[in-house]
Design a protein around this motif. Sequence first.
Motif, PDB file in Angstrom:
ATOM      1  N   VAL A 183      -2.050   7.150   5.202  1.00 40.80           N
ATOM      2  CA  VAL A 183      -1.560   6.675   3.908  1.00 40.80           C
ATOM      3  C   VAL A 183      -2.602   6.836   2.815  1.00 40.80           C
ATOM      4  CG1 VAL A 183      -0.723   4.659   2.664  1.00 40.80           C
ATOM      5  CG2 VAL A 183       0.090   5.107   4.964  1.00 40.80           C
ATOM      6  N   LEU A 184      -3.832   6.448   3.074  1.00 39.46           N
ATOM      7  CA  LEU A 184      -4.854   6.495   2.025  1.00 39.46           C
ATOM      8  C   LEU A 184      -5.681   7.777   2.035  1.00 39.46           C
ATOM      9  CD1 LEU A 184      -6.114   2.819   2.116  1.00 39.46           C
ATOM     10  CD2 LEU A 184      -4.458   3.852   0.579  1.00 39.46           C
ATOM     11  N   PRO A 192     -10.319   9.024   1.330  1.00 40.29           N
ATOM     12  CA  PRO A 192     -10.969   7.814   0.801  1.00 40.29           C
ATOM     13  C   PRO A 192     -10.766   6.585   1.688  1.00 40.29           C
ATOM     14  CG  PRO A 192      -9.861   8.964  -0.963  1.00 40.29           C
ATOM     15  CD  PRO A 192      -9.454   9.635   0.324  1.00 40.29           C
ATOM     16  N   GLY A 193      -9.633   6.503   2.336  1.00 41.99           N
ATOM     17  CA  GLY A 193      -9.399   5.401   3.258  1.00 41.99           C
ATOM     18  C   GLY A 193     -10.323   5.457   4.459  1.00 41.99           C
ATOM     19  N   ILE A 246      -4.290   3.798   7.927  1.00 38.36           N
ATOM     20  CA  ILE A 246      -5.198   3.967   6.788  1.00 38.36           C
ATOM     21  C   ILE A 246      -5.480   5.443   6.547  1.00 38.36           C
ATOM     22  CG2 ILE A 246      -7.537   3.502   5.942  1.00 38.36           C
ATOM     23  CD1 ILE A 246      -5.715   1.087   5.819  1.00 38.36           C
ATOM     24  N   VAL A 252       0.867   4.071  -2.980  1.00 46.59           N
ATOM     25  CA  VAL A 252       0.594   5.487  -2.700  1.00 46.59           C
ATOM     26  C   VAL A 252       1.801   6.338  -3.087  1.00 46.59           C
ATOM     27  CG1 VAL A 252       0.168   7.146  -0.847  1.00 46.59           C
ATOM     28  CG2 VAL A 252      -1.133   5.035  -0.965  1.00 46.59           C
ATOM     29  N   VAL A 265       0.840  -1.204   0.000  1.00 45.98           N
ATOM     30  CA  VAL A 265       0.000   0.000   0.000  1.00 45.98           C
ATOM     31  C   VAL A 265       0.873   1.251   0.000  1.00 45.98           C
ATOM     32  CG1 VAL A 265      -1.627   1.327   1.395  1.00 45.98           C
ATOM     33  CG2 VAL A 265      -2.015  -1.089   1.016  1.00 45.98           C
ATOM     34  N   CYS A 303     -13.693   4.341   3.360  1.00 48.50           N
ATOM     35  CA  CYS A 303     -13.731   2.875   3.275  1.00 48.50           C
ATOM     36  C   CYS A 303     -13.843   2.242   4.656  1.00 48.50           C
ATOM     37  CB  CYS A 303     -12.502   2.348   2.548  1.00 48.50           C
ATOM     38  SG  CYS A 303     -12.537   2.649   0.792  1.00 48.50           S
ATOM     39  N   GLY A 317      -6.602  12.986   5.471  1.00 45.74           N
ATOM     40  CA  GLY A 317      -7.018  11.753   6.115  1.00 45.74           C
ATOM     41  C   GLY A 317      -7.142  11.897   7.622  1.00 45.74           C
ATOM     42  N   ASN A 364      -2.481  14.739   1.348  1.00 48.52           N
ATOM     43  CA  ASN A 364      -3.316  13.557   1.479  1.00 48.52           C
ATOM     44  C   ASN A 364      -3.338  13.077   2.930  1.00 48.52           C
ATOM     45  OD1 ASN A 364      -4.917  11.425   0.574  1.00 48.52           O
ATOM     46  ND2 ASN A 364      -3.137  10.114   0.284  1.00 48.52           N
TER      47      ASN A 364
END
Length: 88
Positions: free
Chosen positions: A70-71, A74-75, A67, A19, A15, A78, A40, A36
Amino acid sequence: MSGAAWPVWAAAAAVLLAVGLAAAKHRRPLAAAFGNAVAGVAALGAVNVLAPFTGVGLALNWFTSFIAVVLGAPGVICLLALRLLLRT
């Protein structure tokens, strides 16, 4: 070895690599990755601040923090979808 098994660490590395490759396509990759991560963390904070009103919150632990950072947003979305679908 205590903690998570090697497949979990391998998935986390994959992951991070994905990214990183996505951020590298921007003109300013460090700014994109930092933006980003901030988005998050802000989304995770907003979910937890609004939890008394919505009834849905996320625990703050290493997994959700990873999560979120890093994401990004959108993480967190999810994680919320998984929380609602799995009813945990």
